[in-house]
Design a protein around this motif. Sequence first.
Motif, PDB file in Angstrom:
ATOM      1  N   UNK A 156       0.803  -1.222   0.000  1.00  0.00           N
ATOM      2  CA  UNK A 156       0.000   0.000   0.000  1.00  0.00           C
ATOM      3  C   UNK A 156       0.840   1.278   0.000  1.00  0.00           C
ATOM      4  N   UNK A 157       2.174   1.150  -0.104  1.00  0.00           N
ATOM      5  CA  UNK A 157       3.019   2.324  -0.273  1.00  0.00           C
ATOM      6  C   UNK A 157       3.568   2.937   0.994  1.00  0.00           C
ATOM      7  N   UNK A 158       3.515   2.220   2.103  1.00  0.00           N
ATOM      8  CA  UNK A 158       4.098   2.715   3.346  1.00  0.00           C
ATOM      9  C   UNK A 158       5.532   2.214   3.416  1.00  0.00           C
ATOM     10  N   UNK A 159       6.447   3.030   2.930  1.00  0.00           N
ATOM     11  CA  UNK A 159       7.836   2.626   2.824  1.00  0.00           C
ATOM     12  C   UNK A 159       8.628   3.037   4.051  1.00  0.00           C
ATOM     13  N   UNK A 160       9.847   2.567   4.121  1.00  0.00           N
ATOM     14  CA  UNK A 160      10.732   2.825   5.262  1.00  0.00           C
ATOM     15  C   UNK A 160      11.058   4.304   5.396  1.00  0.00           C
ATOM     16  N   UNK A 188      -1.054  10.484   3.858  1.00  0.00           N
ATOM     17  CA  UNK A 188      -2.115   9.674   4.448  1.00  0.00           C
ATOM     18  C   UNK A 188      -2.330   8.481   3.534  1.00  0.00           C
ATOM     19  N   UNK A 189      -2.310   7.276   4.110  1.00  0.00           N
ATOM     20  CA  UNK A 189      -2.465   6.048   3.339  1.00  0.00           C
ATOM     21  C   UNK A 189      -3.568   5.203   3.966  1.00  0.00           C
ATOM     22  N   UNK A 190      -4.160   4.356   3.161  1.00  0.00           N
ATOM     23  CA  UNK A 190      -5.122   3.385   3.663  1.00  0.00           C
ATOM     24  C   UNK A 190      -4.587   2.000   3.372  1.00  0.00           C
ATOM     25  N   UNK A 191      -4.542   1.163   4.410  1.00  0.00           N
ATOM     26  CA  UNK A 191      -4.039  -0.198   4.302  1.00  0.00           C
ATOM     27  C   UNK A 191      -5.132  -1.158   4.755  1.00  0.00           C
ATOM     28  N   UNK A 192      -5.042  -2.386   4.314  1.00  0.00           N
ATOM     29  CA  UNK A 192      -5.971  -3.415   4.762  1.00  0.00           C
ATOM     30  C   UNK A 192      -5.221  -4.377   5.684  1.00  0.00           C
ATOM     31  N   UNK A 193      -5.755  -4.567   6.893  1.00  0.00           N
ATOM     32  CA  UNK A 193      -5.129  -5.436   7.886  1.00  0.00           C
ATOM     33  C   UNK A 193      -5.168  -6.900   7.438  1.00  0.00           C
ATOM     34  N   UNK A 194      -4.043  -7.585   7.493  1.00  0.00           N
ATOM     35  CA  UNK A 194      -3.955  -9.005   7.142  1.00  0.00           C
ATOM     36  C   UNK A 194      -3.266  -9.740   8.287  1.00  0.00           C
ATOM     37  N   UNK A 195      -4.056 -10.174   9.263  1.00  0.00           N
ATOM     38  CA  UNK A 195      -3.499 -10.850  10.433  1.00  0.00           C
ATOM     39  C   UNK A 195      -3.140 -12.309  10.151  1.00  0.00           C
ATOM     40  N   UNK A 196      -3.643 -12.855   9.054  1.00  0.00           N
ATOM     41  CA  UNK A 196      -3.332 -14.254   8.740  1.00  0.00           C
ATOM     42  C   UNK A 196      -1.856 -14.417   8.382  1.00  0.00           C
ATOM     43  N   UNK A 226      -8.842  -7.926   8.097  1.00  0.00           N
ATOM     44  CA  UNK A 226      -9.635  -7.489   6.957  1.00  0.00           C
ATOM     45  C   UNK A 226     -10.116  -6.047   7.029  1.00  0.00           C
ATOM     46  N   UNK A 227      -9.935  -5.382   8.150  1.00  0.00           N
ATOM     47  CA  UNK A 227     -10.355  -3.986   8.278  1.00  0.00           C
ATOM     48  C   UNK A 227      -9.386  -3.069   7.549  1.00  0.00           C
ATOM     49  N   UNK A 228      -9.908  -1.952   7.079  1.00  0.00           N
ATOM     50  CA  UNK A 228      -9.065  -0.932   6.484  1.00  0.00           C
ATOM     51  C   UNK A 228      -8.573   0.011   7.577  1.00  0.00           C
ATOM     52  N   UNK A 229      -7.348   0.467   7.426  1.00  0.00           N
ATOM     53  CA  UNK A 229      -6.674   1.290   8.425  1.00  0.00           C
ATOM     54  C   UNK A 229      -6.162   2.553   7.740  1.00  0.00           C
ATOM     55  N   UNK A 230      -6.437   3.704   8.331  1.00  0.00           N
ATOM     56  CA  UNK A 230      -5.897   4.963   7.804  1.00  0.00           C
ATOM     57  C   UNK A 230      -4.649   5.314   8.619  1.00  0.00           C
ATOM     58  N   UNK A 231      -3.538   5.494   7.934  1.00  0.00           N
ATOM     59  CA  UNK A 231      -2.261   5.783   8.576  1.00  0.00           C
ATOM     60  C   UNK A 231      -1.754   7.128   8.068  1.00  0.00           C
ATOM     61  N   UNK A 245       9.715   6.626   7.463  1.00  0.00           N
ATOM     62  CA  UNK A 245       8.594   7.533   7.643  1.00  0.00           C
ATOM     63  C   UNK A 245       8.165   7.463   9.101  1.00  0.00           C
ATOM     64  N   UNK A 246       7.863   8.622   9.691  1.00  0.00           N
ATOM     65  CA  UNK A 246       7.311   8.660  11.032  1.00  0.00           C
ATOM     66  C   UNK A 246       5.829   8.335  10.935  1.00  0.00           C
ATOM     67  N   UNK A 247       5.358   7.405  11.741  1.00  0.00           N
ATOM     68  CA  UNK A 247       3.923   7.097  11.799  1.00  0.00           C
ATOM     69  C   UNK A 247       3.353   7.954  12.920  1.00  0.00           C
ATOM     70  N   UNK A 248       2.529   8.946  12.570  1.00  0.00           N
ATOM     71  CA  UNK A 248       2.043   9.912  13.550  1.00  0.00           C
ATOM     72  C   UNK A 248       0.597   9.679  13.970  1.00  0.00           C
ATOM     73  N   UNK A 249      -0.176   8.932  13.166  1.00  0.00           N
ATOM     74  CA  UNK A 249      -1.569   8.614  13.522  1.00  0.00           C
ATOM     75  C   UNK A 249      -1.969   7.287  12.903  1.00  0.00           C
ATOM     76  N   UNK A 250      -2.815   6.563  13.630  1.00  0.00           N
ATOM     77  CA  UNK A 250      -3.466   5.357  13.117  1.00  0.00           C
ATOM     78  C   UNK A 250      -4.959   5.520  13.389  1.00  0.00           C
ATOM     79  N   UNK A 251      -5.747   5.568  12.325  1.00  0.00           N
ATOM     80  CA  UNK A 251      -7.198   5.785  12.425  1.00  0.00           C
ATOM     81  C   UNK A 251      -7.535   7.005  13.274  1.00  0.00           C
ATOM     82  N   UNK A 252      -6.785   8.087  13.078  1.00  0.00           N
ATOM     83  CA  UNK A 252      -7.053   9.338  13.779  1.00  0.00           C
ATOM     84  C   UNK A 252      -6.500   9.417  15.188  1.00  0.00           C
TER      85      UNK A 252
END
Length: 144
Positions: free
Chosen positions: A58-62, A106-114, A90-95, A64-71
């Motif tokens: 989803x384009x979240x490359x090395x 701001x990126x949106x990723x889909x959680x894949x816990x499997x 399976x949920x979408x996450x806004x980072x 980068x500071x992660x400053x928010x997850x879902x607000x």
Amino acid sequence: MVLAINRKPVTCFNDVETKLVFTIFRQGREMENQLLTWMLLSEVLLMVSRFVSPVHKYGLYCQQWIVEVNGKPTLDLDAFVNATKEIEHGEFVRVRTVQLNGKPRVLTLKQDLHYWPTRELRFDPETATWHRRIIKSLETRDSL
């Protein structure tokens, strides 16, 4: 280049706080008593991603500071863990991130816990060792 804050040498981002007198190096000499505002965006810095992982997909490359997850602000690793452990498979996450050059994204990723459980890698300065633990996975449904 910031050399010192309140006459104490700056060696890492944790030494930087807001509204302090800085000793800086400018135009070939040290200057003091300049009031600057600097705030560390987050202690969560993405350093490694695997080529086929969701963050890479989803384009979240090395670097980068992660400053928010879902607000929710992620000022430190504990805040990041608390924000991410609520996200289900399976949920979408806004980072929201800030690149090292200061550019926000701001990126949106889909959680894949499997295939990609949520993991934490934390350094223990007392023992000088790294510790890895699974925060949440599809098999165990861990939530700390």
